[in-house]
Design an enzyme around this catalytic site. Sequence first.
Site, PDB file in Angstrom:
ATOM      1  N   HIS A  13      42.838  47.451  40.668  1.00  0.00           N
ATOM      2  CA  HIS A  13      43.485  46.504  41.608  1.00  0.00           C
ATOM      3  C   HIS A  13      42.577  46.354  42.821  1.00  0.00           C
ATOM      4  O   HIS A  13      42.471  47.255  43.643  1.00  0.00           O
ATOM      5  CB  HIS A  13      44.861  47.017  42.044  1.00  0.00           C
ATOM      6  CG  HIS A  13      45.597  46.042  42.917  1.00  0.00           C
ATOM      7  ND1 HIS A  13      46.880  45.613  42.644  1.00  0.00           N
ATOM      8  CD2 HIS A  13      45.240  45.396  44.046  1.00  0.00           C
ATOM      9  CE1 HIS A  13      47.270  44.756  43.566  1.00  0.00           C
ATOM     10  NE2 HIS A  13      46.289  44.617  44.439  1.00  0.00           N
ATOM     11  N   HIS A  15      40.787  43.445  45.824  1.00  0.00           N
ATOM     12  CA  HIS A  15      40.611  42.124  46.443  1.00  0.00           C
ATOM     13  C   HIS A  15      39.152  41.970  46.843  1.00  0.00           C
ATOM     14  O   HIS A  15      38.658  42.711  47.697  1.00  0.00           O
ATOM     15  CB  HIS A  15      41.517  41.973  47.663  1.00  0.00           C
ATOM     16  CG  HIS A  15      42.960  42.076  47.314  1.00  0.00           C
ATOM     17  ND1 HIS A  15      43.704  40.984  46.917  1.00  0.00           N
ATOM     18  CD2 HIS A  15      43.785  43.149  47.238  1.00  0.00           C
ATOM     19  CE1 HIS A  15      44.935  41.380  46.634  1.00  0.00           C
ATOM     20  NE2 HIS A  15      45.020  42.685  46.809  1.00  0.00           N
ATOM     21  N   LYS A 101      48.846  37.788  37.534  1.00  0.00           N
ATOM     22  CA  LYS A 101      49.444  38.502  38.661  1.00  0.00           C
ATOM     23  C   LYS A 101      50.684  37.775  39.161  1.00  0.00           C
ATOM     24  O   LYS A 101      50.635  36.588  39.454  1.00  0.00           O
ATOM     25  CB  LYS A 101      48.414  38.603  39.799  1.00  0.00           C
ATOM     26  CG  LYS A 101      48.911  39.315  41.050  1.00  0.00           C
ATOM     27  CD  LYS A 101      49.131  40.795  40.835  1.00  0.00           C
ATOM     28  CE  LYS A 101      49.834  41.453  42.024  1.00  0.00           C
ATOM     29  NZ  LYS A 101      48.928  41.797  43.117  1.00  0.00           N
ATOM     30  N   HIS A 138      53.352  42.472  41.848  1.00  0.00           N
ATOM     31  CA  HIS A 138      53.571  42.908  43.235  1.00  0.00           C
ATOM     32  C   HIS A 138      55.072  43.113  43.369  1.00  0.00           C
ATOM     33  O   HIS A 138      55.827  42.154  43.462  1.00  0.00           O
ATOM     34  CB  HIS A 138      53.060  41.867  44.239  1.00  0.00           C
ATOM     35  CG  HIS A 138      53.210  42.321  45.665  1.00  0.00           C
ATOM     36  ND1 HIS A 138      52.154  42.694  46.455  1.00  0.00           N
ATOM     37  CD2 HIS A 138      54.318  42.518  46.424  1.00  0.00           C
ATOM     38  CE1 HIS A 138      52.592  43.084  47.643  1.00  0.00           C
ATOM     39  NE2 HIS A 138      53.912  42.971  47.651  1.00  0.00           N
ATOM     40  N   HIS A 176      50.298  49.039  42.933  1.00  0.00           N
ATOM     41  CA  HIS A 176      50.372  49.783  44.203  1.00  0.00           C
ATOM     42  C   HIS A 176      51.780  50.290  44.528  1.00  0.00           C
ATOM     43  O   HIS A 176      52.374  49.904  45.516  1.00  0.00           O
ATOM     44  CB  HIS A 176      49.802  48.975  45.375  1.00  0.00           C
ATOM     45  CG  HIS A 176      50.191  47.524  45.433  1.00  0.00           C
ATOM     46  ND1 HIS A 176      51.483  47.067  45.335  1.00  0.00           N
ATOM     47  CD2 HIS A 176      49.423  46.420  45.589  1.00  0.00           C
ATOM     48  CE1 HIS A 176      51.484  45.765  45.434  1.00  0.00           C
ATOM     49  NE2 HIS A 176      50.258  45.338  45.585  1.00  0.00           N
ATOM     50  N   ASP A 249      43.564  48.639  45.691  1.00  0.00           N
ATOM     51  CA  ASP A 249      44.113  47.572  46.525  1.00  0.00           C
ATOM     52  C   ASP A 249      43.291  47.405  47.799  1.00  0.00           C
ATOM     53  O   ASP A 249      43.827  47.019  48.837  1.00  0.00           O
ATOM     54  CB  ASP A 249      45.601  47.822  46.850  1.00  0.00           C
ATOM     55  CG  ASP A 249      46.280  46.573  47.408  1.00  0.00           C
ATOM     56  OD1 ASP A 249      45.756  45.459  47.207  1.00  0.00           O
ATOM     57  OD2 ASP A 249      47.329  46.725  48.065  1.00  0.00           O
TER      58      ASP A 249
HETATM   59  C1  NCD Z   1      46.550  42.221  49.987  1.00  0.00           C
HETATM   60  C2  NCD Z   1      45.545  41.204  50.521  1.00  0.00           C
HETATM   61  O1  NCD Z   1      45.170  41.287  51.696  1.00  0.00           O
HETATM   62  O2  NCD Z   1      45.139  40.321  49.777  1.00  0.00           O
HETATM   63  N1  NCD Z   1      47.113  42.934  51.098  1.00  0.00           N
HETATM   64  C3  NCD Z   1      47.699  44.152  51.044  1.00  0.00           C
HETATM   65  O3  NCD Z   1      48.241  44.584  52.070  1.00  0.00           O
HETATM   66  N2  NCD Z   1      47.689  44.874  49.970  1.00  0.00           N
HETATM   67  C4  NCD Z   1      47.565  41.551  49.158  1.00  0.00           C
HETATM   68  C5  NCD Z   1      48.410  42.505  48.345  1.00  0.00           C
HETATM   69  O4  NCD Z   1      47.937  43.115  47.375  1.00  0.00           O
HETATM   70  O5  NCD Z   1      49.595  42.674  48.669  1.00  0.00           O
HETATM   71 ZN    ZN Z   2      46.566  43.867  46.343  1.00  0.00          ZN
END
Ligand code: NCD
Ligand code: ZN
Length: 345
Positions: A13, A15, A101, A138, A176, A249
Amino acid sequence: MDSLTITRPDDWHLHLRDGAALTAVLHFTARQFARAIAMPNLRPPVTTAAQAVAYRERILAALPREGTGSGFQPLMTLYLTDNTTAEEIERAKAAGVVAVKLYPAGATTNSDAGVTDIRKTYAALEALQRQGMLLLVHGEVTEGEIDVFDREAVFIERVMQPLRADFPELKVVFEHITTKEAAEYVAGSCRHTAATVTPQHLLYNRNSIFMGGLRPHYYCLPVLKREVHRQALIRAATSGSPKFFLGTDSAPHAAQLKENSVCGAGCFTAPAALELYAEAFEAAGALDKLEAFASFYGPDFYGLSRNTGTVTLKREPWPLPETYPFGDATIKPLRAGETLNWRLQ
Ligand code: NCD
Ligand code: ZN
């Protein structure tokens, strides 16, 4: 134990963002992990197979040309909307996309296009189940009357349980997880249900957000919870159950957008992800459980092969930098400026 060599892990996971931000953060992940699930919450979101293929090309183009990290493989996902069609899922499968997702609309960063009612996605979910693709969830309800700290537990009753009943063969990852309720739900559910656990939810409880003042870099979604929940996550992650595996995450936001009147949700953990997990596992007396959590259970659940190379962590104190460059801005990692005890070699 002062040195730990494990099979090269994957991040289930992550970003990675896009453009200059992508270039700024990708190398941190690529040097540690062989593969990562690239989250689709870009602006605009990655909702089609063609967009996922184009995003994969941009990630590959941003990798180091040679040496450590050059062989990193992004695993692509689609962003589920009320309008995702079964045909799009089929095109995605053919393009090598591995998962879809589910963001409840408004749940987190860039989730405005998310799902307003899970029943609107049933044709897409049937296609997913048929194609053997995964659904990544999520797991938070977004109704304003539900307390922010209860949103994950309420999601289990309102969405997860009906979803599981309606799609028994669909592989679902509860992303998460942050609560005892979610850990127990996943542990007790069928073999097609698993969860990722982040380093921050293993290391911290919600006090960390308020320690001596409001600390934006500890704010992510789902938000950190009470100590009793952190302990439940530690038990789950170190239990040896193949249902719980690594997903950082890591969610990069420019420092000025974190240290702002409205702070974006997300902890940037990529620069020391494995080190942070090692710290959490060591504190629980479970370093011997780290390898399977980080490197085996994820690919096993996804139906992919395990990696062959290794990485080595050494007990070697080092200061995590205060900031890193982030396009025209800077970014602060979780634990900026602090000393970490484990170091990836
Ligand atoms: C994530 C993001 O910034 O894209 N933020 C987070 O707090 N985890 C989005 C997500 O996974 O909820
Ligand atoms: Zn995330």
